[in-house]
Motif scaffolding. Structure first.
Motif, mmCIF file in Angstrom:
data_model
loop_
_atom_site.group_PDB
_atom_site.id
_atom_site.type_symbol
_atom_site.label_atom_id
_atom_site.label_comp_id
_atom_site.label_asym_id
_atom_site.label_seq_id
_atom_site.Cartn_x
_atom_site.Cartn_y
_atom_site.Cartn_z
ATOM 1 N N ALA A 109 -0.555 93.066 55.947
ATOM 2 C CA ALA A 109 -0.851 92.966 54.517
ATOM 3 C C ALA A 109 -0.471 91.596 53.986
ATOM 4 O O ALA A 109 -1.226 90.982 53.214
ATOM 5 N N HIS A 110 0.693 91.103 54.355
ATOM 6 C CA HIS A 110 1.131 89.765 53.961
ATOM 7 C C HIS A 110 2.367 89.416 54.776
ATOM 8 O O HIS A 110 3.205 90.284 55.037
ATOM 9 N N ALA A 111 2.498 88.153 55.124
ATOM 10 C CA ALA A 111 3.683 87.722 55.867
ATOM 11 C C ALA A 111 4.943 87.841 55.026
ATOM 12 O O ALA A 111 6.036 88.055 55.552
ATOM 13 N N ASP A 112 4.811 87.700 53.719
ATOM 14 C CA ASP A 112 5.942 87.780 52.803
ATOM 15 C C ASP A 112 6.066 89.205 52.263
ATOM 16 O O ASP A 112 5.179 89.671 51.538
ATOM 17 N N PRO A 113 7.142 89.941 52.592
ATOM 18 C CA PRO A 113 7.274 91.323 52.113
ATOM 19 C C PRO A 113 7.237 91.452 50.595
ATOM 20 O O PRO A 113 6.838 92.500 50.082
ATOM 21 N N SER A 114 7.658 90.407 49.873
ATOM 22 C CA SER A 114 7.696 90.494 48.415
ATOM 23 C C SER A 114 6.309 90.462 47.784
ATOM 24 O O SER A 114 6.170 90.702 46.585
ATOM 25 N N LYS A 115 5.281 90.176 48.581
ATOM 26 C CA LYS A 115 3.920 90.110 48.046
ATOM 27 C C LYS A 115 3.026 91.244 48.541
ATOM 28 O O LYS A 115 1.834 91.266 48.262
ATOM 29 N N ARG A 116 3.612 92.199 49.243
ATOM 30 C CA ARG A 116 2.812 93.305 49.772
ATOM 31 C C ARG A 116 2.497 94.348 48.713
ATOM 32 O O ARG A 116 1.682 95.239 48.952
ATOM 33 N N TYR A 117 3.144 94.259 47.555
ATOM 34 C CA TYR A 117 2.823 95.196 46.478
ATOM 35 C C TYR A 117 1.373 95.046 46.032
ATOM 36 O O TYR A 117 0.787 95.982 45.476
ATOM 37 N N ILE A 118 0.778 93.875 46.279
ATOM 38 C CA ILE A 118 -0.637 93.670 45.944
ATOM 39 C C ILE A 118 -1.511 94.612 46.762
ATOM 40 O O ILE A 118 -2.511 95.140 46.267
ATOM 41 N N ALA A 119 -1.142 94.835 48.021
ATOM 42 C CA ALA A 119 -1.903 95.773 48.861
ATOM 43 C C ALA A 119 -1.827 97.184 48.286
ATOM 44 O O ALA A 119 -2.834 97.891 48.213
#
Length: 407
Positions: free
Chosen positions: A296-306
């Motif tokens: 979903a994203h390399a950065d866990p803090s940006k996976r909320y977009i998924a």
């Protein structure tokens, strides 16, 4: 996960940050999660609706009300908190209803759905979920995650025989993208799969009837028989097979979800949607694994977009829920199975690595993984719960043995 990353995912994103955090990989992960979860469960709800003698309007209302409730709830929660909160319908609950709805008046079934939602809400409001989650070791949670997803990974290869051209092309697209454009691998695989399926005439759209969803109110009736045969089993199955595993998957991915608050939210959403046919709103498990994984994203803090994309996707689907259910019945099963497996490879790998990282807990983690992957089911409760229970019992036994040896 680093302390910096953990602290950042606990901060609510501003609208500006949400726009900045948009990425093709996160959006693709959310859409893949929609494809996988809708394609697997909508068919069961259509079958359960036929068992209950429902017409297309009531079946559409059932699927549409659920899609709107957990889609909107999960999207808003994710955007508000910055955590990838994925809500879903209860797939084991839908499977239970395929047979259990036979002979039960639908208004009494609605009463049972309300009872199950009310029990879930009570568990959340009384704070009974957080203490349970805190007692699950990280290695056991990671092993359960890997066990839940292992069959999806193997499904990539077991489906080659059914549709060799389609699945092999998807695998080739995945490998090429993982080499040169890893963030977009799942998106490219999804586009390639749909294009090839159309090219091979594997998707039949001529029978679709794109009607808008009618949200049909059914006044509930309450009976002891429906409560015992439907309400309580739905509650138990949703808690054991969806809510606890879904929260454990978030924990295994490095997040610290407000477990009791989230369970209470699913119960409240279920109460609101039940009169329109919704049987159970729960935390997502497989869909959560897709949205919280490294793909979903390399950065866990940006996976909320998924997770937000997943939720908004379901909101859109709720408008034409009945027709979309028929569309997913028209998709090749091999396409959905291979897409899910390829999207989850990174998460499976991460779960196995975390499960086996601590030598002292490795055996208990292995027991958890094997029991979960076995597919064992008892009392209508799936293997995720029993694998978790087996791992916790093994962990307790081994810890007791070690403490006794030290003494």
């Amino acid at each position: 996960m680093s302390d910096a990353a953990q602290s950042s995912i606990n901060l609510p994103p501003s609208p500006h940050h949400a726009r900045r955090d948009l990425s093709a990989s996160a959006i693709a992960a959310g859409l893949v999660a929609v494809l996988v979860s809708f394609g697997g469960t909508a068919v069961l709800m259509v079958q359960a609706g036929h068992t209950a003698g429902l017409d297309s309007a009531h079946i559409g209302s059932w699927i549409g009300s659920l899609s709107l409730a957990f889609g909107l709830g999960g999207a808003l929660y994710s955007l508000r908190t910055g955590l990838p909160i994925v809500m879903a319908w209860s797939t084991p609950g839908a499977a239970l209803l395929v047979t259990a709805l036979a002979g039960v008046p639908f208004n009494e079934a609605i009463g049972a759905f309300i009872l199950a939602a009310a029990l879930t809400l009570a568990c959340g409001l009384f704070g009974w979920i957080d203490p349970i989650l805190r007692r699950i070791p990280g290695e056991i949670a990671a092993a359960m995650l890997a066990g839940v997803l292992l069959n999806f990974g193997m499904g990539v290869f077991s489906n080659i025989k059914q549709q060799p051209a389609l699945v092999l092309a998807m695998c080739a697209a995945y490998l090429l993208c993982r080499r040169w454009a890893p963030r977009y691998a799942v998106l490219v695989v999804m586009l390639v799969a749909i294009a090839i399926a159309f090219g091979l005439n594997l998707i039949q759209l001529d029978l679709l009837d794109w009607r808008l969803t009618e949200f049909v109110w059914t006044t509930p009736a309450f009976s002891a028989q429906a409560a015992v045969s439907l309400g309580i089993p739905l509650f138990v199955v949703a808690m054991a097979s969806q809510n606890l595993p879904g929260l454990a998957i978030l924990q295994a991915a490095g997040y610290q979800p407000p477990a009791s608050r989230l369970v209470a939210a699913t119960g409240l959403l279920g109460l609101l949607a039940a009169p329109f046919g919704a049987h159970s709103v729960t935390m997502g498990a497989i869909s959560a694994a897709i949205c919280t994984g490294p793909e979903a994203h390399a950065d866990p803090s940006k996976r909320y977009i998924a997770a937000a994309t997943y939720g908004l996707g379901y909101v859109v689907l709720s408008v034409v829920a009945g027709a979309v259910a028929v569309f997913f019945q028209a998709l090749p099963a091999a396409l959905l199975a291979a897409l899910a497996g390829l999207a989850l490879l990174g998460t499976i790998m991460g779960g196995m690595a975390a499960a086996m990282a601590n030598p002292q807990r490795r055996e208990a983690a292995l027991i958890t993984l094997l029991a979960t992957a076995s597919g064992f089911s008892f009392w209508g409760i799936g293997s995720a719960f029993w694998g978790l229970l087996a791992g916790l019992l093994a962990h307790a036994a081994f810890e007791f043995k070690r403490s006794g040896a030290k003494a």
